[in-house]
Motif scaffolding. Structure first.
Motif, PDB file in Angstrom:
ATOM      1  N   THR A   1      15.263  12.028  -0.650  1.00 45.33           N
ATOM      2  CA  THR A   1      15.391  11.762  -2.083  1.00 45.33           C
ATOM      3  C   THR A   1      14.116  11.214  -2.712  1.00 45.33           C
ATOM      4  O   THR A   1      14.000  11.203  -3.943  1.00 45.33           O
ATOM      5  CB  THR A   1      16.540  10.772  -2.333  1.00 45.33           C
ATOM      6  N   ALA A   2      13.179  10.748  -1.912  1.00 50.01           N
ATOM      7  CA  ALA A   2      11.914  10.225  -2.438  1.00 50.01           C
ATOM      8  C   ALA A   2      10.886  10.190  -1.330  1.00 50.01           C
ATOM      9  O   ALA A   2      11.221  10.086  -0.137  1.00 50.01           O
ATOM     10  CB  ALA A   2      12.101   8.827  -3.031  1.00 50.01           C
ATOM     11  N   VAL A   3       9.625  10.267  -1.723  1.00 48.81           N
ATOM     12  CA  VAL A   3       8.493  10.123  -0.811  1.00 48.81           C
ATOM     13  C   VAL A   3       7.520   9.130  -1.436  1.00 48.81           C
ATOM     14  O   VAL A   3       7.195   9.233  -2.625  1.00 48.81           O
ATOM     15  CB  VAL A   3       7.769  11.469  -0.579  1.00 48.81           C
ATOM     16  N   THR A   4       7.096   8.137  -0.666  1.00 44.62           N
ATOM     17  CA  THR A   4       6.027   7.251  -1.118  1.00 44.62           C
ATOM     18  C   THR A   4       4.933   7.272  -0.061  1.00 44.62           C
ATOM     19  O   THR A   4       5.201   7.465   1.136  1.00 44.62           O
ATOM     20  CB  THR A   4       6.516   5.809  -1.344  1.00 44.62           C
ATOM     21  N   HIS A   5       3.687   7.076  -0.496  1.00 41.51           N
ATOM     22  CA  HIS A   5       2.598   7.057   0.482  1.00 41.51           C
ATOM     23  C   HIS A   5       1.377   6.327  -0.069  1.00 41.51           C
ATOM     24  O   HIS A   5       1.224   6.153  -1.291  1.00 41.51           O
ATOM     25  CB  HIS A   5       2.226   8.474   0.952  1.00 41.51           C
TER      26      HIS A   5
ATOM     27  N   PRO B   1       0.807  -1.234   0.000  1.00 39.23           N
ATOM     28  CA  PRO B   1       0.000   0.000   0.000  1.00 39.23           C
ATOM     29  C   PRO B   1       0.834   1.275   0.000  1.00 39.23           C
ATOM     30  O   PRO B   1       0.437   2.272  -0.602  1.00 39.23           O
ATOM     31  CB  PRO B   1      -0.825  -0.131   1.285  1.00 39.23           C
ATOM     32  N   VAL B   2       2.015   1.253   0.659  1.00 46.68           N
ATOM     33  CA  VAL B   2       2.816   2.470   0.751  1.00 46.68           C
ATOM     34  C   VAL B   2       3.396   2.872  -0.604  1.00 46.68           C
ATOM     35  O   VAL B   2       3.912   3.982  -0.756  1.00 46.68           O
ATOM     36  CB  VAL B   2       3.922   2.306   1.808  1.00 46.68           C
TER      37      VAL B   2
ATOM     38  N   ALA C   1       5.622  -2.442   4.487  1.00 43.30           N
ATOM     39  CA  ALA C   1       4.795  -2.261   3.288  1.00 43.30           C
ATOM     40  C   ALA C   1       3.472  -1.580   3.592  1.00 43.30           C
ATOM     41  O   ALA C   1       2.844  -1.011   2.694  1.00 43.30           O
ATOM     42  CB  ALA C   1       4.536  -3.628   2.639  1.00 43.30           C
ATOM     43  N   HIS C   2       3.024  -1.637   4.848  1.00 47.12           N
ATOM     44  CA  HIS C   2       1.722  -1.085   5.211  1.00 47.12           C
ATOM     45  C   HIS C   2       1.830   0.271   5.905  1.00 47.12           C
ATOM     46  O   HIS C   2       0.846   0.749   6.486  1.00 47.12           O
ATOM     47  CB  HIS C   2       0.962  -2.078   6.092  1.00 47.12           C
ATOM     48  N   ALA C   3       3.009   0.886   5.867  1.00 48.83           N
ATOM     49  CA  ALA C   3       3.152   2.239   6.412  1.00 48.83           C
ATOM     50  C   ALA C   3       2.267   3.201   5.631  1.00 48.83           C
ATOM     51  O   ALA C   3       1.916   2.962   4.470  1.00 48.83           O
ATOM     52  CB  ALA C   3       4.607   2.682   6.338  1.00 48.83           C
TER      53      ALA C   3
ATOM     54  N   VAL D   1       7.520  -6.319   4.136  1.00 45.70           N
ATOM     55  CA  VAL D   1       8.377  -5.188   3.789  1.00 45.70           C
ATOM     56  C   VAL D   1       8.465  -5.082   2.273  1.00 45.70           C
ATOM     57  O   VAL D   1       8.164  -6.027   1.539  1.00 45.70           O
ATOM     58  CB  VAL D   1       9.787  -5.336   4.404  1.00 45.70           C
ATOM     59  N   VAL D   2       8.918  -3.915   1.806  1.00 45.28           N
ATOM     60  CA  VAL D   2       9.028  -3.656   0.375  1.00 45.28           C
ATOM     61  C   VAL D   2      10.286  -2.823   0.124  1.00 45.28           C
ATOM     62  O   VAL D   2      10.712  -2.042   0.978  1.00 45.28           O
ATOM     63  CB  VAL D   2       7.766  -2.942  -0.153  1.00 45.28           C
ATOM     64  N   LYS D   3      10.889  -3.004  -1.053  1.00 43.31           N
ATOM     65  CA  LYS D   3      12.103  -2.275  -1.414  1.00 43.31           C
ATOM     66  C   LYS D   3      11.807  -0.786  -1.628  1.00 43.31           C
ATOM     67  O   LYS D   3      10.755  -0.410  -2.143  1.00 43.31           O
ATOM     68  CB  LYS D   3      12.694  -2.843  -2.702  1.00 43.31           C
TER      69      LYS D   3
END
Length: 436
Positions: A277-281, A102-103, A237-239, A225-227
């Protein structure tokens, strides 16, 4: 409770009527924290309407021992034994594809502006700026490959720039190695996590233990977890939100002051810098903050420390019954220990063991097993009726202590032990408690 998402925990709180919703507009500067403080230890709060932002904010998600125990699937008395057991049984994580994380629903690697993207609060009157307080920082040891989890105060000092306070623990060790080599240290900061992962980030483990695997052990199932996108790390991965970045070598910039867990301001200073350097959400992310010096904040740090405290005391006094790093002592400075006393001197041995558990522990009270260590009226009664200051109280001067304790002299202070246990050679009935 088995859950990998903060949202599932919010649903649980809502079912228990422990989640309050604030729908009117709230300013993230001071007002949000003022409301959260009113409900500290009473209820979690979800702010739906943050001035200048579309994103909701949650706070106070675990304001009591009972809630942390519930998240771990046990009760208050079972929490420390469970924590100790799981620390010795790390469990591998499970990497999932990015499409299943999901993140990863939104990935931003250009035009990052943290203050515009997220409703980051200013918590206290004299804080140096807006601080991320619920971000779990993930870094990897270049020596062992083990991942470390930790929570730090993170001041937003630029669009993609964070000032960070790093205490002399594992992250400091990783950063020193990278900095000596002239390299940045890759990091990721996960925001919006379930209470079990937050607790895992505070586990006191030897270097080389992978604390992501402690998170798996505590929940009884593999943490998914996810890369990352721009750094060689894995994140939950669920953050709700992940910030990727680099701790820059040989750069220090102004950070602070900041209202810390002792309920005083940690001073400003020149601190290391993270370049994001990056943002994911997730889609429609929820921003999580932790109110500094709240019950959630100090219990989050205190419960894992109690596990270490219990283990060290048990080595000296096998009949230890329970330990409590008290709320009044900010879950750092004051410890209460109950023992089933079998030999004279065990009370003082337990005190010395407690001193070794953390340099922050400064005042220790040892009581008999009939005294509830979580009931401070009972503890005070034991001190009042089972202790004589000339023979049961001792002071150790000139010890290393917490620099955040303003009563120390640059982190040098004294420790005090109080043995409030009954003497074993007392006449029968002398210390018999009345009962109806």
């Amino acid at each position: 409770m088995k859950t990998q998402a903060m949202r599932s925990w919010l649903d649980c709180l809502k079912e228990e009527n422990l989640l309050k919703s604030v729908t009117r507009e709230v300013d993230p500067e001071y007002e949000l924290s003022a409301v959260a403080k009113k409900l500290d230890g009473l209820a979690a709060v979800r702010f739906e309407n943050i001035h200048g932002h579309q994103m909701p904010v949650v706070v106070n998600l675990c304001g009591s021992r009972e809630l942390f125990a519930k998240a771990l699937g046990t009760d208050v008395l079972g929490m420390i034994p469970k924590f100790i057991g799981d620390l010795s049984r790390p469990k591998p994580c499970r990497e999932v594809p990015k499409a299943q994380a999901p993140v990863k629903q939104n990935v931003i690697i250009e035009n990052i502006d943290l203050l515009n993207m997220f409703p980051i609060p200013i918590h206290h009157e004299k804080d140096g700026g807006k601080y991320i307080t619920a971000g779990v920082l993930i870094a990897r040891s270049t020596e062992t490959g083990a991942r470390n989890l930790s929570i730090h105060r993170l001041q937003v000092t630029g669009k993609n720039r964070l000032g960070i306070l790093i205490l002399p623990r594992h992250l400091s060790h990783f950063f020193q190695i990278a900095e000596r080599a002239g390299h940045p240290l890759e990091v990721a900061i996960a925001i919006g996590l379930d209470p079990v992962t937050l607790l895992a980030s505070q586990a006191i483990t030897p270097l080389g233990v992978d604390e992501m695997e402690i998170a798996s052990a505590l929940r009884g199932e593999a943490l998914e977890v996810v890369k990352c996108e721009t750094v060689d790390l894995e994140v939950p991965a669920h953050a709700e939100i992940v910030l990727e970045g680099r701790l820059l070598p040989n750069i220090r910039e102004a950070e602070g002051p900041f209202g810390e867990y002792p309920k005083y301001y940690g001073p400003a200073g020149m601190k290391p810098v993270i370049e994001v350097t990056a943002v994911t959400h997730r889609d429609d992310p929820i921003y999580q903050t932790i109110l500094p010096a709240s019950k959630e904040h100090i219990l989050l740090g205190g419960i894992p420390r109690e596990a270490t405290l219990f283990q060290l005391v048990q080595q000296m006094v096998p009949t230890v019954q329970a330990v409590n790093l008290t709320l009044g002592g900010t879950c750092r400075y004051h410890a209460v220990i109950s023992i089933d006393k079998r030999h004279e001197g065990e009370g003082k041995n337990a005190i010395f063991a407690a001193f070794t558990s953390s340099q922050e522990v400064k005042h220790v009270v040892v009581v008999d097993k009939d005294v509830d260590v979580f009931d401070m009226e009972e503890v005070e009664w034991a001190i009042a009726t089972r202790c004589q200051a000339d023979k049961d109280v001792f002071i150790v001067p000139g010890t290393l202590a917490s620099k955040l304790d303003p009563s120390t002299e640059d982190g040098i202070g004294a420790k005090m032990g109080i043995d409030a246990t009954c003497p074993l050679n007392a006449p029968p009935g002398r210390f018999e408690r009345i009962k109806i």
